[in-house]
Design a protein around this motif. Structure first.
Motif: not given
Length: 457
Positions: A282, A372, A285, A375-376
């Protein structure tokens, strides 16, 4: 660490790709008589390090991580009974890392250092009382290097954001009284006025509380307005504790008439394992929201000039600077990134720590079904260069194999091609840190010349 006839040592007995993908080191015991080696931590899949025999020779303790490939997993203190083979996680009631330890003279206790709420203190584990943990020190300090002088006295290093290492003793027989033994730099400190350091707890965007260190100029005047710097920590899972650095030195920044804001954002130890682990996968994030919380809260203060804010950091902090440069919505007037990740896809393939990239990024960028990882890589700073509009200084070492120097060069080129004022400082003889004193002088000079140019004129 040895007894009379055995030697315990740490090794990660892997080669090639397996070595690059795994953190699974083990504790081995070599018997000098039989010439045989035994793996006593087999089955524990993460880092196992720093074995120490108890003074009575009946036990061995070491620092242990549970999960393979996760270099920032909780560093636990394990004790093995050498007669029964039983292993016990003795620091389980400490929701942070054991950073260093030593046995008591009678082998009935262990003393260790660990970070909690932005300070590294010394603790005792009583092995005869259910592994009860008791803090022995307190205050705005970081203790390190704990060693046993005799049965009643510990020797430690201590530093803070305002003072480099000196040697201290802790008298276990006198209410854990702390006494300073060395005054190596007293003549220098006597000539300086040190800025005030305070801790502020701030409410994050998800309703939690975040400790932020604020460092003020030595002659702070609340009626003035000061340029202010957001400090972004590296690691990413390194504590923003009472650390001392000759490069990222908060008091030098404050002495140059800057207020420094150093948040313990998401992904740092000392606030429980959930807080520490949230950052994995994240990067763009909650940790970035925490940065905005810290600088936005401080910008409300009448003595903070919200029109003269800077943002600085190294390693993950350098990544943070590059990411914030594309998302800050004109909050900042100057950026400095040292050894930062600019292009996440290239970083995945370039770094020598493949386990780190796999764990923190969540996988490879070609794993299209891995949410995941996707998203990274969608949060890679290089994808947001179209929004760069703020002067940036990029610093990098050409012997950096953790994050290669081409990352800093690419970020600099991107800024120049975008028409953003930029400067590049490359060290051909430095790695992921700046270790040579003269290079450190150049680093500080360049650092403040850049900030002064954009935040003081």
């Amino acid at each position: 660490n040895t007894t009379s006839d055995k030697i315990a040592y740490t090794s990660r007995k892997k080669t090639g790709k397996e070595y690059a993908l795994s953190t699974n080191s083990d504790i081995y015991v070599y018997d000098l008589n039989t010439k045989k080696t035994t793996n006593i931590s087999e089955g524990i899949m993460g880092y196992d390090t720093n074995p120490q025999y108890s003074p009575d020779g009946k036990s061995i303790a070491w620092q242990s991580m549970e999960r393979d490939g996760y270099e920032s997993d909780q560093n636990r203190l394990m004790v093995m009974n050498l007669e029964t083979g039983e292993k016990t996680f003795v620091s389980k009631d400490f929701d942070s890392n054991v950073d260093g330890f030593v046995w008591s003279a009678d082998a009935k206790a262990l003393y260790f250092t660990g970070v909690w709420h932005g300070e590294s203190q010394v603790y005792k584990i009583d092995l005869t009382d259910g592994n009860k943990i008791t803090p022995l020190t307190s205050g705005m300090y970081d203790y390190a290097g704990v060693a046993l002088l005799d049965e009643n006295k510990l020797i430690v290093q201590r530093h803070s954001l305002s003072m480099g290492d000196e040697i201290y003793s802790i008298d276990l027989a006198d209410n854990n009284k702390v006494a300073q033994l060395t005054t190596e730099n007293k003549q220098i400190y006597d000539q300086l006025e040190i800025g005030k350091v305070e801790g502020r707890w701030m409410k994050t965007t998800d309703g939690k509380q975040m400790l932020t260190w604020v460092i003020y100029p030595p002659h702070f005047d609340p009626n003035k307005k000061y340029p202010t710097l957001l400090f972004c920590e590296g690691g990413p899972q390194s504590p923003v504790s009472q650390f001392w650095s000759y490069r990222w030195n908060m008091q030098i920044m404050a002495a140059n008439d800057y207020i420094v804001v150093a948040p313990n954002r998401r992904g740092l130890p000392g606030f429980g394992m959930e807080w520490n682990e949230q950052i994995s996968g994240d990067y763009g994030g909650q940790c970035m929201k925490d940065y905005f919380t810290a600088i936005d809260e401080m910008a409300k203060e009448p003595f903070v000039d919200k029109d003269r804010l800077g943002c600085v950091g190294a390693s993950f902090g350098g990544f943070s600077v590059y990411w914030l440069a594309g998302h800050h919505v004109k909050r900042f007037k100057a950026f400095i990134a040292h050894d930062g990740i600019f292009n996440m896809e290239m970083q995945y393939l370039e770094t020598e720590e493949k386990w780190f990239a796999n764990w923190d990024m969540g996988g490879a960028y070609w794993e299209k079904q891995n949410a995941t990882a996707q998203r990274t890589f969608a949060n890679s700073p290089h994808l947001f260069v179209d929004k760069w509009d703020t002067p940036i200084l990029c610093i990098h070492g050409e012997k950096d194999y953790r994050i290669l120097a081409n990352q800093g060069m690419a970020a600099f080129d991107a800024a120049v091609l975008r028409g953003v004022p930029a400067e590049l400082l490359i060290y051909p003889d430095e790695n992921h840190w700046v270790l040579k004193p003269q290079n450190g002088v150049l680093w500080q000079r360049t650092f403040f010349e850049w900030l002064d140019m954009w935040l003081k004129k």
